[in-house]
Design a protein around this motif. Structure first.
Motif, PDB file in Angstrom:
ATOM      1  N   THR A  55       0.823  -1.220   0.000  1.00 56.63           N
ATOM      2  CA  THR A  55       0.000   0.000   0.000  1.00 56.63           C
ATOM      3  C   THR A  55       0.856   1.269   0.000  1.00 56.63           C
ATOM      4  OG1 THR A  55      -0.144  -0.037   2.423  1.00 56.63           O
ATOM      5  CG2 THR A  55      -1.902  -1.148   1.191  1.00 56.63           C
ATOM      6  N   ASP A  56       2.144   1.140  -0.254  1.00 53.08           N
ATOM      7  CA  ASP A  56       3.044   2.293  -0.257  1.00 53.08           C
ATOM      8  C   ASP A  56       2.568   3.304  -1.312  1.00 53.08           C
ATOM      9  OD1 ASP A  56       5.281   4.061  -0.794  1.00 53.08           O
ATOM     10  OD2 ASP A  56       6.519   2.623   0.293  1.00 53.08           O
ATOM     11  N   PRO A  57       2.318   4.564  -0.924  1.00 48.97           N
ATOM     12  CA  PRO A  57       1.813   5.558  -1.884  1.00 48.97           C
ATOM     13  C   PRO A  57       2.770   5.820  -3.042  1.00 48.97           C
ATOM     14  CG  PRO A  57       2.439   6.593   0.195  1.00 48.97           C
ATOM     15  CD  PRO A  57       2.432   5.123   0.431  1.00 48.97           C
ATOM     16  N   ARG A  58       4.068   5.584  -2.840  1.00 51.33           N
ATOM     17  CA  ARG A  58       5.020   5.769  -3.937  1.00 51.33           C
ATOM     18  C   ARG A  58       4.747   4.797  -5.074  1.00 51.33           C
ATOM     19  NH1 ARG A  58      10.632   4.786  -1.631  1.00 51.33           N
ATOM     20  NH2 ARG A  58       9.431   3.200  -0.516  1.00 51.33           N
ATOM     21  N   LEU A  59       4.125   3.667  -4.727  1.00 48.82           N
ATOM     22  CA  LEU A  59       3.745   2.692  -5.750  1.00 48.82           C
ATOM     23  C   LEU A  59       2.286   2.870  -6.156  1.00 48.82           C
ATOM     24  CD1 LEU A  59       4.392   0.004  -7.342  1.00 48.82           C
ATOM     25  CD2 LEU A  59       3.295  -1.147  -5.424  1.00 48.82           C
ATOM     26  N   VAL A  60       1.391   2.852  -5.183  1.00 51.53           N
ATOM     27  CA  VAL A  60      -0.046   2.857  -5.461  1.00 51.53           C
ATOM     28  C   VAL A  60      -0.449   4.072  -6.289  1.00 51.53           C
ATOM     29  CG1 VAL A  60      -2.336   2.955  -4.419  1.00 51.53           C
ATOM     30  CG2 VAL A  60      -0.565   1.498  -3.408  1.00 51.53           C
ATOM     31  N   ASN A  61       0.113   5.226  -5.967  1.00 49.34           N
ATOM     32  CA  ASN A  61      -0.262   6.453  -6.675  1.00 49.34           C
ATOM     33  C   ASN A  61       0.282   6.522  -8.097  1.00 49.34           C
ATOM     34  OD1 ASN A  61      -1.570   7.252  -4.355  1.00 49.34           O
ATOM     35  ND2 ASN A  61       0.079   8.587  -3.652  1.00 49.34           N
ATOM     36  N   ARG A  62       1.153   5.578  -8.454  1.00 50.06           N
ATOM     37  CA  ARG A  62       1.746   5.595  -9.791  1.00 50.06           C
ATOM     38  C   ARG A  62       1.392   4.349 -10.608  1.00 50.06           C
ATOM     39  NH1 ARG A  62       7.943   6.704  -9.587  1.00 50.06           N
ATOM     40  NH2 ARG A  62       7.903   5.433  -7.704  1.00 50.06           N
ATOM     41  N   LEU A  63       0.453   3.534 -10.121  1.00 50.41           N
ATOM     42  CA  LEU A  63       0.039   2.360 -10.875  1.00 50.41           C
ATOM     43  C   LEU A  63      -0.819   2.779 -12.065  1.00 50.41           C
ATOM     44  CD1 LEU A  63      -0.978  -0.116  -8.012  1.00 50.41           C
ATOM     45  CD2 LEU A  63       1.083  -0.207  -9.431  1.00 50.41           C
ATOM     46  N   PRO A  64      -0.674   2.106 -13.213  1.00 48.31           N
ATOM     47  CA  PRO A  64      -1.532   2.440 -14.349  1.00 48.31           C
ATOM     48  C   PRO A  64      -2.986   2.056 -14.130  1.00 48.31           C
ATOM     49  CG  PRO A  64      -0.144   0.545 -14.845  1.00 48.31           C
ATOM     50  CD  PRO A  64       0.341   1.107 -13.544  1.00 48.31           C
ATOM     51  N   ASP A  65      -3.218   1.074 -13.253  1.00 45.68           N
ATOM     52  CA  ASP A  65      -4.578   0.652 -12.892  1.00 45.68           C
ATOM     53  C   ASP A  65      -4.515   0.059 -11.494  1.00 45.68           C
ATOM     54  OD1 ASP A  65      -6.967  -1.030 -12.548  1.00 45.68           O
ATOM     55  OD2 ASP A  65      -7.340  -0.649 -14.668  1.00 45.68           O
ATOM     56  N   SER A  66      -5.156   0.719 -10.528  1.00 46.34           N
ATOM     57  CA  SER A  66      -5.028   0.302  -9.132  1.00 46.34           C
ATOM     58  C   SER A  66      -5.671  -1.045  -8.843  1.00 46.34           C
ATOM     59  CB  SER A  66      -5.630   1.362  -8.209  1.00 46.34           C
ATOM     60  OG  SER A  66      -7.013   1.556  -8.494  1.00 46.34           O
ATOM     61  N   LEU A  67      -6.555  -1.499  -9.713  1.00 47.57           N
ATOM     62  CA  LEU A  67      -7.224  -2.784  -9.502  1.00 47.57           C
ATOM     63  C   LEU A  67      -6.584  -3.919 -10.296  1.00 47.57           C
ATOM     64  CD1 LEU A  67     -10.973  -1.672  -9.574  1.00 47.57           C
ATOM     65  CD2 LEU A  67      -9.529  -2.095  -7.566  1.00 47.57           C
ATOM     66  N   LEU A  68      -6.081  -3.614 -11.491  1.00 50.73           N
ATOM     67  CA  LEU A  68      -5.622  -4.671 -12.391  1.00 50.73           C
ATOM     68  C   LEU A  68      -4.102  -4.778 -12.515  1.00 50.73           C
ATOM     69  CD1 LEU A  68      -8.243  -4.274 -15.275  1.00 50.73           C
ATOM     70  CD2 LEU A  68      -8.253  -5.914 -13.372  1.00 50.73           C
ATOM     71  N   THR A  69      -3.366  -3.830 -11.942  1.00 54.40           N
ATOM     72  CA  THR A  69      -1.905  -3.951 -11.873  1.00 54.40           C
ATOM     73  C   THR A  69      -1.505  -3.917 -10.405  1.00 54.40           C
ATOM     74  OG1 THR A  69      -1.702  -1.547 -12.207  1.00 54.40           O
ATOM     75  CG2 THR A  69      -1.450  -2.963 -14.146  1.00 54.40           C
TER      76      THR A  69
END
Length: 273
Positions: free
Chosen positions: A73-87
């Motif tokens: 759940t690190d925001p450095r990752l979550v906020n930069r995902l192309p799709d928060s549900l499918l990636t």
């Protein structure tokens, strides 16, 4: 052949993680390559390598590779995902790798940087959704995968710039991924076309348009023909038509390296479609 060895200690970001981890770098100036042997925990380790066409200043003083375990759940990752549900970040491999040449030093490379990641912490299976993603600065992570294979899991990609790399499980429909990669290629072409000569701009724009038009008509055979022609055009250039230098000050655009990365990962997605 000269090898320089360097070990870094990296703090873990997972909750309750107490032990330090190591990143051991091996530089090979003659081969224009650097290899990172990374151990993050008893169950998470990897080999991460970068190969360049040409480099200036590839030394331990101005080139750094770091890695860390991160929370899912690190925001450095979550906020930069192309799709928060499918990636999503694999629970068995929650690893963020950062390549950070010192902006005050003289590192530079030309063309594309070829990336290879190998780990026993993941296992390759036919049809695996695991892909290599890259993000520059605070931008959204983009799929740069060129190949996936066994041993236990191996993935290759390329880039024309640096910062962060992760392996993600990508559950998006492959046709959606193809369209996104094409859109990324079109957007980048639009951003750099005015920096090119008339000849270079015309060749690039015409071939990108042919790829797009063929894909809109679901003519995948013609898409691959046009895309291969585009890749061959870029590969055969030596930086004359398409600027091909990236440097640690990050003040110029490596057009050729970025185009090779964008076109080759699009070709990969078309191959598995």
């Amino acid at each position: 052949m000269t090898f320089l060895r360097l070990t870094f200690m990296v703090a873990l970001l997972l909750p309750c993680a107490a032990s330090a981890s190591s990143v051991e770098l091996n530089f090979n100036q003659e081969a224009n390559s650097v290899n990172a042997d990374i151990t993050l925990s008893p169950t998470v380790s990897l080999d991460f390598s970068i190969g360049f066409e040409k480099t200036v200043g590839l030394t331990e003083q101005n080139f750094n590779v770091s890695a860390e375990l991160i929370s899912l759940t690190d925001p450095r990752l979550v906020n930069r995902l192309p799709d928060s549900l499918l990636t999503t970040l694999p629970a068995a491999f929650p690893v963020l790798i950062s390549v950070e040449p010192d902006p005050a030093k003289g590192f530079a490379f030309s063309g594309e940087a070829k990336i290879e990641l190998y780990t026993k912490s993941l296992h390759y299976t036919q049809g695996t959704p695991l892909r290599l993603f890259h993000a520059h600065g605070d931008e959204t992570f983009q799929d740069i995968t060129l190949m996936t294979g066994s041993g236990s899991y191996r993935v290759r990609g390329s880039t024309g710039q640096f910062s962060d790399f992760v392996v993600l499980a990508d559950l998006r429909d492959n046709l959606d991924v193809i369209n996104i990669k094409l859109s990324d290629l079109q957007d980048f072409t639009d951003r750099v076309r005015q920096k090119l000569s008339f000849e270079a701009e015309t060749q690039l724009v015409d071939l990108v348009e042919e790829v797009s038009s063929s894909l809109n008509q679901s003519d995948y055979a013609q898409v691959k023909i046009a895309l291969n022609e585009l890749i061959n055009l870029i590969e055969s250039d030596n930086g004359t038509l398409y600027p091909d230098v990236w440097r640690s000050s990050d003040d110029i655009t490596n057009v050729r390296g970025r185009l090779l990365s964008l076109t080759q990962t699009l070709r990969y997605s078309l191959r598995i479609h």
